[in-house]
Design an enzyme around this catalytic site. Structure first.
Site, short mmCIF file in Angstrom:
data_model
loop_
_atom_site.label_atom_id
_atom_site.label_comp_id
_atom_site.label_asym_id
_atom_site.label_seq_id
_atom_site.Cartn_x
_atom_site.Cartn_y
_atom_site.Cartn_z
N ARG A 284 -8.57 37.57 3.10
CA ARG A 284 -7.27 37.03 2.67
C ARG A 284 -6.47 36.52 3.87
O ARG A 284 -5.78 35.51 3.78
CB ARG A 284 -6.47 38.09 1.91
CG ARG A 284 -7.02 38.33 0.50
CD ARG A 284 -6.48 39.60 -0.11
NE ARG A 284 -5.07 39.52 -0.43
CZ ARG A 284 -4.28 40.59 -0.57
NH1 ARG A 284 -4.76 41.80 -0.39
NH2 ARG A 284 -3.01 40.44 -0.88
N ARG B 7 -1.47 50.49 1.15
CA ARG B 7 -0.75 50.23 -0.09
C ARG B 7 -1.47 50.86 -1.29
O ARG B 7 -2.68 50.75 -1.41
CB ARG B 7 -0.64 48.71 -0.28
CG ARG B 7 0.03 48.30 -1.57
CD ARG B 7 0.62 46.93 -1.46
NE ARG B 7 -0.36 45.86 -1.64
CZ ARG B 7 -0.02 44.56 -1.64
NH1 ARG B 7 1.22 44.19 -1.45
NH2 ARG B 7 -0.95 43.65 -1.81
N ARG C 147 -5.55 48.31 -4.89
CA ARG C 147 -5.97 47.02 -5.43
C ARG C 147 -7.30 46.64 -4.80
O ARG C 147 -7.48 46.81 -3.60
CB ARG C 147 -4.93 45.93 -5.07
CG ARG C 147 -3.88 45.72 -6.12
CD ARG C 147 -2.74 44.83 -5.64
NE ARG C 147 -3.17 43.49 -5.16
CZ ARG C 147 -2.32 42.54 -4.77
NH1 ARG C 147 -1.01 42.76 -4.78
NH2 ARG C 147 -2.76 41.38 -4.36
N LYS D 104 6.26 40.03 0.30
CA LYS D 104 6.75 38.98 -0.59
C LYS D 104 7.10 39.50 -1.97
O LYS D 104 8.17 39.22 -2.49
CB LYS D 104 5.72 37.85 -0.76
CG LYS D 104 5.64 36.88 0.39
CD LYS D 104 4.89 35.61 0.00
CE LYS D 104 3.50 35.87 -0.54
NZ LYS D 104 2.58 36.52 0.41
N ARG E 277 0.47 27.70 -2.22
CA ARG E 277 -0.30 28.43 -1.23
C ARG E 277 -1.19 27.47 -0.43
O ARG E 277 -1.93 27.92 0.44
CB ARG E 277 -1.17 29.44 -1.94
CG ARG E 277 -1.02 30.88 -1.43
CD ARG E 277 -1.98 31.70 -2.24
NE ARG E 277 -2.09 33.08 -1.87
CZ ARG E 277 -1.41 34.07 -2.44
NH1 ARG E 277 -0.49 33.81 -3.33
NH2 ARG E 277 -1.67 35.30 -2.09
P1 AMP Z 1 -0.81 37.82 -4.40
O1 AMP Z 1 -0.39 38.84 -5.39
O2 AMP Z 1 0.22 36.74 -4.19
O3 AMP Z 1 -1.31 38.42 -3.12
O4 AMP Z 1 -2.07 37.03 -5.05
C1 AMP Z 1 -3.27 37.72 -5.35
C2 AMP Z 1 -4.42 36.73 -5.51
O5 AMP Z 1 -4.15 35.81 -6.60
C3 AMP Z 1 -4.68 35.82 -4.32
O6 AMP Z 1 -5.45 36.45 -3.32
C4 AMP Z 1 -5.40 34.65 -4.98
O7 AMP Z 1 -6.74 34.98 -5.29
C5 AMP Z 1 -4.66 34.52 -6.29
N1 AMP Z 1 -3.51 33.59 -6.15
C6 AMP Z 1 -2.18 33.90 -6.24
N2 AMP Z 1 -1.42 32.81 -6.06
C7 AMP Z 1 -2.28 31.77 -5.85
C8 AMP Z 1 -2.12 30.37 -5.60
N3 AMP Z 1 -0.89 29.81 -5.51
N4 AMP Z 1 -3.23 29.62 -5.44
C9 AMP Z 1 -4.46 30.15 -5.54
N5 AMP Z 1 -4.69 31.46 -5.75
C10 AMP Z 1 -3.61 32.27 -5.92
#
Ligand code: AMP
Ligand code: ZN
Length: 218
Positions: free
Chosen positions: A171, A127, A160, A13, A88
Site C-alpha cells: 500500500r 491498528r 484488517r 484520514k 487516489r
Molecule cells: P482506505 O480505507 O482508504 O485505506 O482504502 C482501502 C482500499 O480500498 C485501498 O487499499 C484500495 O484497494 C481501495 N480504494 C479505496 N479508495 C480507492 C480509490 N480512490 N481508488 C482505488 N482504490 C481505492
C-alpha cells in the site's frame, strides 16, 4: 464547502475525516468504507473490490469513478462534501475536476495530512478494528482495557487484512507511485494545504480546522 483529504495509509484520514466533516457540516464520502461495506454485504462490487484490496492494490479507476459519481448525485452532497480516499490517482482527479465543472462547481481545498514513513508503519501494524462497532483501537497508542476486546461493546478486535505487514508495504509503494503525485497536481492548482498529522488526534483535528478556516469564509 467541497474538500478532499489526501495522505498516506495510516495518516489518520479516516479518523480526521469524521471530525472534519462534522465540523464543516458536510457528508464524509470514504471510498474505502464504501468498498468495505460492499464486501461485507457480499455485493458484486464488493467481490470485485476485495480482490484488489486484499493485496494492497487500487481498485480499477473505472469502477471507482462510477461509484463516486453515483454518490455525488445524491441530494445530501448539495451543500458540499468531504472526500476521503478519493481521488487516489491523477486520472481520478482529472475526472473529478471535469465532473464538478459539468455540475457548475469545483473543489475549494485539498488538505494533505503529512506524517513520516516510520510513524505510518507503527500506526498501521498496531491498528485493530472492532467487529461489532468498527471503532479503531491501537495496541500501543490506544489500547482497550482487555487485549483483543472492544471496551465499548465487548466485540472482538481484528486486524484488517490489508493492515498486515506484507500488504502495508504494498500500500505504501502504491501510495508513493500513484497517489503522491496528486500533491503536486493540487499544489499547481493553488488549492493544496498541508498540515502536520503527527501527534494526538485532537491536536491534528485542531490544526485541520485552523487550516480550513480561510476557505470556509470564502
Ligand atoms: P482506505 O480505507 O482508504 O485505506 O482504502 C482501502 C482500499 O480500498 C485501498 O487499499 C484500495 O484497494 C481501495 N480504494 C479505496 N479508495 C480507492 C480509490 N480512490 N481508488 C482505488 N482504490 C481505492
Ligand atoms: Zn466495539
Amino acid at each position: 464547502m467541497r474538500l478532499v483529504l489526501v495522505g498516506p495509509p495510516g495518516a489518520g484520514k479516516g479518523t480526521q475525516a469524521q471530525f472534519i466533516a462534522e465540523h464543516v457540516g458536510v457528508p464524509k464520502i470514504s471510498t474505502g468504507d464504501i468498498f468495505r461495506a460492499n464486501v461485507s454485504e457480499g455485493t458484486e462490487l464488493g467481490t470485485l473490490a476485495k480482490q484488489y484490496m486484499d493485496r494492497g492494490a487500487l481498485v480499477p479507476d473505472d469502477v471507482t469513478i462510477e461509484m463516486v459519481k453515483a454518490r455525488l448525485a445524491e441530494p445530501d452532497v448539495e451543500p458540499g462534501f468531504l472526500l476521503d480516499g478519493f481521488p487516489r490517482t491523477v486520472p481520478q482527479a482529472e475526472v473529478l475536476e471535469d465532473h464538478l465543472r459539468e455540475l457548475g462547481t469545483k473543489l475549494d481545498v485539498v488538505l494533505e495530512l503529512v506524517v513520516d514513513d516510520d510513524e505510518v508503519i507503527r500506526r498501521l501494524s498496531g491498528r485493530r478494528t472492532c467487529r461489532t462497532c468498527n471503532r479503531i483501537w491501537h495496541v500501543d497508542f490506544d489500547p482497550p482495557a482487555v487485549e483483543g476486546v472492544c471496551d465499548l461493546d465487548g466485540g472482538e478486535l481484528y486486524q484488517r487484512d490489508d493492515d498486515k505487514a506484507e500488504t502495508v508495504a504494498e500500500r505504501l509503494r502504491v501510495y508513493a507511485a500513484e497517489t503522491a503525485p496528486l500533491v503536486a497536481h493540487y499544489a499547481g492548482r493553488g488549492v493544496l494545504v498541508g498540515i502536520d498529522a503527527m501527534g494526538p488526534v485532537d491536536d491534528v483535528t485542531q490544526r485541520a480546522v485552523d487550516a480550513l478556516r480561510p476557505f470556509q469564509d470564502r
